[in-house]
Design a protein around this motif. Structure first.
Motif: not given
Length: 352
Positions: A174-192
């Motif tokens: 859950a906390y990891r997904e909060i960090a993922v939401l802080l980046v643009p949507s097109f880069y979230r899968r890669r940032f994860r």
């Protein structure tokens, strides 16, 4: 520049200023993340070994950590505190012995060079000992090690780190997904994936450092016992703890046992120095490469640069967390800057 561009630039400057103002709080939060990663690594090891679900693994891991802390609080910490206090009390006498030994060496060198023990090297003697006798070294050492003024703040920060680490440990995804939401949507899968790589690198680094520090502490205890140096437990624990801080930590850990050995004889102090050099070489070239085969390796130059940079920016806590910060930054630079930006940077077409 248009009004919107100026507005964006001002927003960027304001964001950077805010981050710089909150750098100590952000570093404390990063310390909580490091502790949480350590607990998650233990939980993953429990699940792999016992084949149980995550809730049971969390309970068992926290129980194991509580038992270890209880044993340390009752069996290890009291004798360590007693011996460390005695160790600090011996530092002024060791410093006086070292100064007298240095004076004697200068006199002998003057005798060999000029045929007399005074006059030839007076400039060196006056330069080294212009401050007079170290009569107040005990008070200076106690003032250096006296952190009573910041004890309350340190305890509050420790409680904050432990509380946040436990919260992250219970719900890491859950906390990891909060960090993922802080980046643009097109880069979230890669940032994860980048965050997962950072977590894996931190886990490998922590396991390797734990094994390496235990080995250094045990080897130091065995060597000091064989040499007959007093206060073995305190010096061995210090060697293991300071081993977490590369380059600087091992050097600091050598000062205390050498000070105690110097009170007996200079030869014993030299033997302690050779012992610690041998232990550190064994740790650097045999133990660490063996336990960190799959860990993200950091070049020594980058390690020292990271320690200097983070100490200047963040203070003593930055020095303690320099290695985990460098591990994460190396993953981010490799995956984001190099792989996602520079490797895909195409050469612009030539004008016809």
């Amino acid at each position: 520049m248009r009004f919107g561009q100026w507005l964006g630039l001002l927003a960027l400057v304001a964001a950077l200023t805010l981050l710089w103002t909150l750098r100590q709080s952000l570093l404390t939060l990063f310390a909580a993340v490091v502790v949480a990663m350590a607990l998650c690594t233990l939980i993953g090891w429990m699940r792999q070994r016992l084949g149980c679900g995550r809730p049971l693994a969390v309970v068992l891991s926290l129980g194991l950590v509580s038992v270890v802390l209880a044993v340390l609080a009752t069996a290890v910490i009291p004798p360590f505190v007693e011996q460390f206090g005695e160790l600090v009390s011996k530092l002024p006498a060791a410093a006086t012995t070292l100064l007298n030994l240095t004076r004697d060496l200068i006199s002998r060198a003057s005798q060999m060079l000029y045929g007399r023990s005074d006059g030839g090297l007076d400039w060196l003697r006056e330069g080294l000992f212009s401050g007079g006798e170290p009569s107040n070294l005990r008070g200076g050492a106690l003032q250096l090690l006296g952190l009573a003024g910041g004890l309350g703040t340190g305890l509050l920060q420790l409680l904050f780190v432990v509380a946040v680490a436990l919260m992250i440990t219970l719900q890491p995804l859950a906390y990891r997904e909060i960090a993922v939401l802080l980046v643009p949507s097109f880069y979230r899968r890669r940032f994860r994936k980048v965050l997962v790589s950072c977590g894996d690198a931190l886990s490998g680094w922590m396991v390797g450092v734990l094994i390496s520090s235990l080995c250094v502490g045990v080897l130091a205890a065995i060597g000091l016992s064989l040499l007959g140096v007093k206060l073995v437990a305190a010096n061995a624990v210090l060697a293991g703890l300071l081993n977490i801080i590369p380059n600087i930590g091992p050097t600091l850990s050598t000062v205390f046992p050498m000070s105690v050995a110097l009170l007996d004889s200079p030869i014993k102090a030299l033997a302690v120095l050779l012992l610690y050099v041998a232990v550190q070489n064994l740790e650097s070239y045999l133990i660490t490469p063996s336990v960190m085969q799959h860990q993200l390796n950091l070049l020594p130059g980058l390690t020292l640069t990271a320690q200097l940079l983070f100490t200047v920016v963040f203070g003593p806590l930055g020095l303690l967390l320099a290695l985990p910060l460098a591990v994460c930054l190396q993953v981010v630079v490799k995956e984001v800057l190099i792989h996602d930006v520079l490797d895909r940077w195409k050469r612009p077409p030539l004008a016809s």
